[in-house]
Write a protein that holds these residues in place. Structure first.
Motif, short mmCIF file in Angstrom:
data_model
loop_
_atom_site.label_atom_id
_atom_site.label_comp_id
_atom_site.label_asym_id
_atom_site.label_seq_id
_atom_site.Cartn_x
_atom_site.Cartn_y
_atom_site.Cartn_z
N GLN A 449 0.83 -1.20 0.00
CA GLN A 449 0.00 0.00 0.00
C GLN A 449 0.87 1.26 0.00
O GLN A 449 0.58 2.22 -0.73
N ASN A 490 -6.76 7.38 -2.68
CA ASN A 490 -5.57 7.86 -1.98
C ASN A 490 -5.55 9.38 -1.81
O ASN A 490 -5.16 9.89 -0.75
N GLY A 769 -4.92 -1.54 -5.39
CA GLY A 769 -5.36 -0.77 -4.24
C GLY A 769 -6.86 -0.55 -4.22
O GLY A 769 -7.48 -0.52 -3.15
#
Length: 970
Positions: A449, A490, A769
């Motif tokens: 990550q 993100n 992700g």
């Protein structure tokens, strides 16, 4: 005392934006409440010009009965240029409460129209300075201001890149301004508040200009001056006085010019800085510029000036080197501990003329030497020549490097070791707001990550580049579209992608084709999965942020792309003509080929359908009923033709690859028995490959989602947890701190993939992700209600070997949290839902009577909408924080670790599931299968023996084999 507050006000995604030229800006806010289930029932929004006290208002909505709290469009009188507008909000909720007014926020308009510009483009007189010379230009002007100044703004831009100075200080902290756009069609200008930097009397303004993307070396070694061959500056300073008068200082031929210490500065190649040539005080008043030459007014091929759209590029973090060492080849190396993008700032005290050279690279080879082979012709070299006057500090101005390691030459005393405290790494990227976090109990997955995030930071530098180190660094469309779902988890990418999409639209070819890279400096045309960025990215922005305007702006572009595809070939419902990259860099490619084995017309037709579906859905959102009907019909025909062309009557895909099965499932190209078979055969392909993928840029982003969607979630988990080649964790175990371009950028023997194309910071495969956020942690949305207005929390920990995972996402409405913790006895799930939203939560494998919420039985608490279903307990909640706990039923236990004696049903249940799925008609399984299954179960229940991992794997392997042999599969 109750709590109900309006907070986090933004205008066009930003807090207090300065110098915007959007004539109907949109306001958003978030709400804090101390009560669960709070919803906004009404709001009031007030706007006033230059009046923070709101004694008068420019626009007052009055009380609007609505739960809308994002993208509320300004509806007042026409905005004035160069004006600050203050705004505030109050809301009413569903508990008959009314908030206080929010804190006051503001936006300030820029010039709004072209006739507001008074400046002229200027460049040094070519009789004095060769306009094609490499040294950066210095431009300056002195001016005098009277007393009584109340405010001052600079509006301006430059080509290629500029830095602005006023009275000896940098103006702003932005880097690489004005950014990279399709310069001939769209050039950004910036706005700076310089009120505090001016003074009564004498002042001086200075501009430093370098080549940048505008005229520097891009794409190929001999490729320069793509947009133009003249650097130029274009600025105007507006000073307002207390008596209401205004003074304007502009770029014109009264400015003076020189060169200075920057002898060379290029995006790919680095910078050479000779401190002996510094013009000390050149941006201060009363500097002696008698030796400077004049400037001329330059006609520039610029058609449109737009205010800054993207967030600025800045230094966002500082890293200290973790080590220095000498390689077997004798090179002195700095190790930053992280593959980063940015620059080194060095400090040195040395004799005059000392030349310090920094050469940047990403990795060390298997022999322990620094590796430059993958840079192609990019030099990534910074040179600093000292002036020999005390301690000197330097960082390059108009370039950036992608690197972890730095070869240092010429630093004084380096033979005795480099002083680490004299070097720092400055991380540079578009300064987006961080909105997502994911972590779990597995350190390798956590490192993955982190690598995904670092890859995004390194490549989201004003445009979404493919890589930040070699001689490329271009806005490849496929990389951007496959990664955007992860990217928007993100970071807040609203402004970033809005700006880039406008360049995509500007550079789209007249026939609707979309070039490979945006801005278009390659001259290439489109390819399936590349050009589809035109549809996928605006739709993803709409889904994530509820931004209808981006759909409206891009709709013609989206439609043009679909219609371009439609015109290709003889059959308008298939795309089987033209060039395509295919499943780029897939491991099933033929020897010496970059293109995977999946048929390119198969991929092209799938993405044709995908873009058509998006176009249809966008038309529905925008109320375009005619297009909804037209593209619904077109979509049906594409899927029909796809099934005739690429699917056998028994449901077999003609392209027997992982990627073909992935995208057929992901984009709903097959249905019924064909869909079941496609999912089954995808799973089989992975089993046959020992749960390793061989997908490339097209298949990888969707493979985990397709497996989960197709009913094989535990296979998706196995893919994630594999740590041998090829896998995500293989890279991690090889020391990666960003995501690689190739699964084997570093091979198992430590050698490298071909120098020709081997980036160690290439974010496309980081698209896993998205699955980690949405599926493992379980944060998702009802796609019919964008922007997470209606949230889905559905953690899926079946088959996962780690015991804890947590994800949070800062949505347009506020923070969403999904966190789970798993032991052999209990499941604990924590959920946070922001005000003005609702959520549907699934508690996997829970029994209603078992569930505690906040240490109280769920059935006796304040949650009244729940239902026990086959998958567990489903409930609907409003805003608030929730803590659920219930017994861990079989199937949710964490997997065992190596050499740990443990009784575990996971693999037993998986074997039974295999039998049930592939042999549903067998009423009596083969005797040996039944015996083995019963023996395993009895051993576990009676706890007569401890089963090690190897024993369980051996038994389950045999069970699976027997289950599959029991059925004749075509």
């Amino acid at each position: 005392m109750t709590l109900l507050n309006v907070v986090a006000l933004t205008c066009e995604y930003r807090k207090n934006p300065l110098g915007i030229d959007i004539k109907r800006p949109r306001i958003s806010w978030k709400i804090e409440s101390d009560r669960r289930g709070t919803m906004q029932k009404a709001y009031q929004l007030q706007v006033t010009a230059n009046d923070r006290d709101f004694t008068t208002t420019t626009w007052d909505t009055g009380v609007i009965q609505s739960d809308e709290s994002i993208h509320i469009e300004y509806g007042g009188p026409e905005l004035k240029p160069r004006t600050r507008y203050f705004y505030r909000v109050k809301i009413w909720d569903n508990f008959d409460r009314v908030s206080e007014w929010s804190e006051t926020a503001w936006w300030e308009t820029g010039l709004l129209t072209s006739d507001e510009w008074k400046a002229e483009w200027i460049t040094p007189d070519p009789d004095g300075i060769d306009p094609l010379s490499e040294p950066a230009f210095l431009l300056r002007k002195e001016f005098t201001l009277k007393t009584g100044m109340t405010s001052a703004r600079i509006y301006g831009t430059g080509v290629g890149l500029y830095e602005l100075y006023l009275n000896g200080e940098r103006v702003g902290d932005e880097l690489l301004a004005p950014g990279w756009t399709s310069y001939h069609k769209r050039l950004q200008y910036q706005t700076y508040d310089v009120t505090e930097q001016l003074q009564n009397g004498s002042n001086a303004i200075g501009v430093m200009l370098a080549d940048g993307w505008y005229k520097g070396n891009l794409v190929r070694e001999d490729n320069r001056n793509i947009y133009g061959d003249r650097r130029a500056a274009f600025f105007q300073l507006h000073v307002t006085y207390s008596d209401g008068t205004e003074e304007v200082i502009v770029t014109d031929n009264t400015w003076k010019a020189s060169t200075g210490p920057i002898l060379f500065s290029e995006i790919y190649h680095g910078e050479t800085y000779d401190a002996r040539l510094e013009k000390e005080g050149w941006t201060l008043p009363n500097f002696n510029d008698q030796g400077w030459i004049g400037t001329i007014v330059q006609v520039m091929p610029i058609t449109q000036m737009v205010s800054q759209e993207n967030v600025p590029t800045r230094v966002t973090e500082v890293l200290k080197p973790i080590d220095t060492f000498v390689t077997p080849a004798g090179d002195t190396i700095l190790d930053m501990g992280q593959n980063m993008v940015g620059r080194i700032r060095l400090k040195v005290k040395a004799p005059v003329g000392t030349r310090i050279v920094l050469k940047h690279a990403e990795v060390i080879d298997k022999d322990g030497n620094i590796y430059f082979g993958n840079l192609k012709f990019a030099k990534q070299t910074v040179e600093y020549i000292t002036k020999g006057e005390g301690i000197e500090i330097y960082a390059p101005h108009f370039t950036f490097q992608g690197f972890r390691y730095v070869k240092v030459q010429g630093y004084p005393g380096q033979e005795n070791g480099l002083p680490l405290e004299n070097f720092i790494g400055e991380v540079i990227h578009s300064d987006m707001e961080r909105t997502g976090e994911f972590e779990c109990s597995d350190p390798l997955v956590n490192r993955l990550q982190q690598n995904i995030v670092w890859g995004q930071r390194g490549n989201f530098l004003d445009v979404p580049t493919d890589c930040p180190q070699r001689s490329e660094r271009l806005g490849w469309t496929a990389d951007a579209q496959v990664f955007i779902p992860t990217a928007l988890f993100n970071y807040n990418g609203g402004p970033f992608f809005t700006k880039w999409l406008r360049d995509l639209k500007a550079d789209q070819l007249p026939d609707g084709n979309v070039p490979f890279v945006i801005p278009n400096v390659e001259g290439g045309k489109g390819s399936a999965a590349w050009g589809d960025a035109a549809t996928i990215i605006p739709w993803t922005i709409y889904q994530t942020y509820g931004d209808k305007r981006v759909l409206a702006e891009q709709f013609d572009s989206m439609k043009a792309w679909v219609e371009y595809i439609r015109r290709q070939g003889k059959n308008e419902y298939l795309w089987n003509t033209g060039f395509h990259f295919g499943d780029w860099l897939a491991l099933d490619a033929k020897e010496n080929s970059f293109v995977g084995a999946t048929a390119r017309d198969f991929i092209a037709t799938v993405f044709y359908a995908h873009s058509t579906r998006i176009l249809r859905d966008a038309a529905e959102v925008l109320g375009k009923s005619g297009e909804v009907k037209e593209y619904s019909f077109l979509l049906d025909k594409i899927i029909e033709q796809f099934n005739l062309e690429f699917v056998s009557p028994s449901g077999r895909l003609v392209s027997p690859t992982q990627t073909a099965h992935v995208i057929a499932l992901m984009f709903d190209m097959v249905d019924g028995k064909a869909k079941e078979r496609t999912a089954y055969e995808l799973n089989q392909l992975l089993i046959q490959n020992d749960y390793h993928l061989n997908t490339g840029f097209v298949g990888t982003p969707y493979i985990s989602l397709a497996l989960t969607k197709g009913g094989y979630h535990e296979t998706a988990v196995k893919l994630l947890m594999k740590d041998d080649f090829p896998s995500w964790l293989y890279q991690v175990k090889k020391g990666a701190t960003t995501v690689w371009e190739h699964w084997d950028s570093i091979k198992q023997d430590g050698s490298f993939w071909s120098d020709q194309m081997n980036s160690f910071n290439h974010y496309a495969y980081g698209s896993i992700g998205n699955w980690m956020y949405r599926v493992v942690a379980g944060i998702d949305m009802d796609t019919a209600v964008p922007a997470y207005k209606k949230i889905k929390i559905q953690p899926n920990f079946a088959g996962i070997s780690f015991t804890q995972a947590k994800a949070a996402f800062e949505s347009m409405y506020g923070r969403i949290l999904s966190s789970w913790n798993l032991t052999n006895e209990t499941v604990e799930i924590e959920v946070e839902i922001p005000v003005n939203t609702t959520a549907e939560i699934l508690l996997p494998k829970a029994n209603l009577a078992d569930v505690l919420e906040g240490n109280k039985p769920l059935v006796s608490g304040d949650i009244h909408s729940y239902l026990e279903i086959k998958e567990g307990v489903r409930l609907t909640v409003g805003s608030g924080f929730y803590h659920f706990r219930y017994r861990n039923e079989s199937g949710l236990r964490p997997s065992f670790t190596e050499d740990t004696p443990i009784i575990d049903f996971l693999d037993y249940m998986e074997a039974v599931a295999v039998l049930e799925k592939f042999a549903p008609g067998i009423t009596k399984p083969p005797a040996i299968f039944s015996t083995k299954a019963r023996s395993l179960k009895e051993l576990a229940e009676l706890q007569e023996v401890n089963l090690t991992v190897d024993k369980v794997k051996a038994i389950i392997g045999e069970l699976k084999t027997l289950a599959l042999e029991a059925v004749l599969v075509e």
